[in-house]
Motif scaffolding. Structure first.
Motif, PDB file in Angstrom:
ATOM      1  N   GLU A 135       0.801  -1.223   0.000  1.00 51.95           N
ATOM      2  CA  GLU A 135       0.000   0.000   0.000  1.00 51.95           C
ATOM      3  C   GLU A 135       0.839   1.281   0.000  1.00 51.95           C
ATOM      4  O   GLU A 135       0.496   2.235  -0.692  1.00 51.95           O
ATOM      5  CB  GLU A 135      -0.940   0.006   1.203  1.00 51.95           C
ATOM      6  CG  GLU A 135      -2.036  -1.034   1.083  1.00 51.95           C
ATOM      7  CD  GLU A 135      -2.963  -1.037   2.278  1.00 51.95           C
ATOM      8  OE1 GLU A 135      -2.866  -0.105   3.131  1.00 51.95           O
ATOM      9  OE2 GLU A 135      -3.799  -1.940   2.373  1.00 51.95           O
ATOM     10  N   ARG A 136       1.919   1.325   0.760  1.00 59.60           N
ATOM     11  CA  ARG A 136       2.679   2.568   0.904  1.00 59.60           C
ATOM     12  C   ARG A 136       3.882   2.646  -0.028  1.00 59.60           C
ATOM     13  O   ARG A 136       4.169   3.690  -0.588  1.00 59.60           O
ATOM     14  CB  ARG A 136       3.173   2.717   2.355  1.00 59.60           C
ATOM     15  CG  ARG A 136       2.095   2.757   3.356  1.00 59.60           C
ATOM     16  CD  ARG A 136       1.405   4.080   3.322  1.00 59.60           C
ATOM     17  NE  ARG A 136       0.404   4.113   4.385  1.00 59.60           N
ATOM     18  CZ  ARG A 136      -0.423   5.079   4.547  1.00 59.60           C
ATOM     19  NH1 ARG A 136      -0.401   6.116   3.749  1.00 59.60           N
ATOM     20  NH2 ARG A 136      -1.307   5.059   5.512  1.00 59.60           N
ATOM     21  N   ILE A 137       4.596   1.543  -0.169  1.00 64.18           N
ATOM     22  CA  ILE A 137       5.813   1.546  -0.995  1.00 64.18           C
ATOM     23  C   ILE A 137       5.498   1.172  -2.440  1.00 64.18           C
ATOM     24  O   ILE A 137       6.291   1.358  -3.318  1.00 64.18           O
ATOM     25  CB  ILE A 137       6.872   0.576  -0.388  1.00 64.18           C
ATOM     26  CG1 ILE A 137       7.075   0.854   1.114  1.00 64.18           C
ATOM     27  CG2 ILE A 137       8.201   0.643  -1.112  1.00 64.18           C
ATOM     28  CD1 ILE A 137       7.635   2.216   1.427  1.00 64.18           C
ATOM     29  N   LYS A 138       4.309   0.614  -2.659  1.00 66.69           N
ATOM     30  CA  LYS A 138       3.819   0.232  -4.002  1.00 66.69           C
ATOM     31  C   LYS A 138       4.606  -0.924  -4.617  1.00 66.69           C
ATOM     32  O   LYS A 138       4.884  -0.940  -5.805  1.00 66.69           O
ATOM     33  CB  LYS A 138       3.809   1.430  -4.962  1.00 66.69           C
ATOM     34  CG  LYS A 138       3.047   2.623  -4.472  1.00 66.69           C
ATOM     35  CD  LYS A 138       1.573   2.358  -4.319  1.00 66.69           C
ATOM     36  CE  LYS A 138       0.843   3.627  -3.930  1.00 66.69           C
ATOM     37  NZ  LYS A 138      -0.340   3.399  -3.175  1.00 66.69           N
ATOM     38  N   ILE A 139       4.979  -1.889  -3.777  1.00 70.56           N
ATOM     39  CA  ILE A 139       5.605  -3.108  -4.266  1.00 70.56           C
ATOM     40  C   ILE A 139       4.505  -4.133  -4.504  1.00 70.56           C
ATOM     41  O   ILE A 139       3.714  -4.429  -3.612  1.00 70.56           O
ATOM     42  CB  ILE A 139       6.651  -3.658  -3.259  1.00 70.56           C
ATOM     43  CG1 ILE A 139       7.794  -2.664  -3.093  1.00 70.56           C
ATOM     44  CG2 ILE A 139       7.162  -5.018  -3.698  1.00 70.56           C
ATOM     45  CD1 ILE A 139       8.790  -3.050  -2.033  1.00 70.56           C
ATOM     46  N   ILE A 140       4.430  -4.662  -5.712  1.00 72.70           N
ATOM     47  CA  ILE A 140       3.382  -5.624  -6.056  1.00 72.70           C
ATOM     48  C   ILE A 140       3.981  -7.034  -5.935  1.00 72.70           C
ATOM     49  O   ILE A 140       4.997  -7.346  -6.561  1.00 72.70           O
ATOM     50  CB  ILE A 140       2.863  -5.378  -7.491  1.00 72.70           C
ATOM     51  CG1 ILE A 140       2.428  -3.923  -7.658  1.00 72.70           C
ATOM     52  CG2 ILE A 140       1.730  -6.338  -7.811  1.00 72.70           C
ATOM     53  CD1 ILE A 140       1.313  -3.459  -6.743  1.00 72.70           C
TER      54      ILE A 140
END
Length: 142
Positions: A135-140
């Motif tokens: 959610e915060r770092i945007k790592i999928i």
């Protein structure tokens, strides 16, 4: 165990590295478990981690020794270095365990509460880490 294997000046490292590895392993296994369940099904998470546990347990049983003197793979120079830089721990024979004194000790209860708080924080962080990273770092992860 570490008292027999680690020289005085290296004990914090020999304890710190496995602790850091455990935290890293838990963080990675949270992510890996969701991928295993999604792609292979939830029973495979138990099979895979069980196989890892059996493998590493077997390696530990076959490789580990109680003292450097018992370790056939330890070089003579290493054994001498360890022996020269460790202090022998004296065995204390306890005839009767003072449970009343222990259970009424403020230090004992502070240590218990500290350990509980540490565990709650540790498991909260490792449980929420994948969600935070997505959610915060945007790592999928998928």
């Amino acid at each position: 165990m570490w008292g027999r294997w680690a020289p005085q000046n290296e004990r914090t490292i020999i304890v710190g590295v496995p602790t850091a590895a455990a935290i890293f392993g838990i963080s990675i296994s949270n992510i890996a478990t969701s991928a295993i369940c999604e792609n292979l099904g939830w029973p495979y998470a138990f099979y895979i981690y069980g196989a890892f546990g059996i493998f590493f347990g077997t390696v530990w049983i076959l490789y580990f020794r109680n003292t450097p003197e018992e370790m056939p793979w330890c070089l003579k120079e290493e054994k001498e270095y360890i022996k020269a830089n460790t202090t022998a721990c004296a065995r204390i024979e306890i005839k009767k365990i003072p449970f009343k004194k222990i259970l009424t000790s403020l230090v004992f209860w502070v240590a218990c509460l500290s350990n509980i708080a540490n565990s709650v924080i540790f498991f909260s962080i490792t449980d929420k880490l994948p969600e935070y990273l997505q959610e915060r770092i945007k790592i999928i992860f998928n």
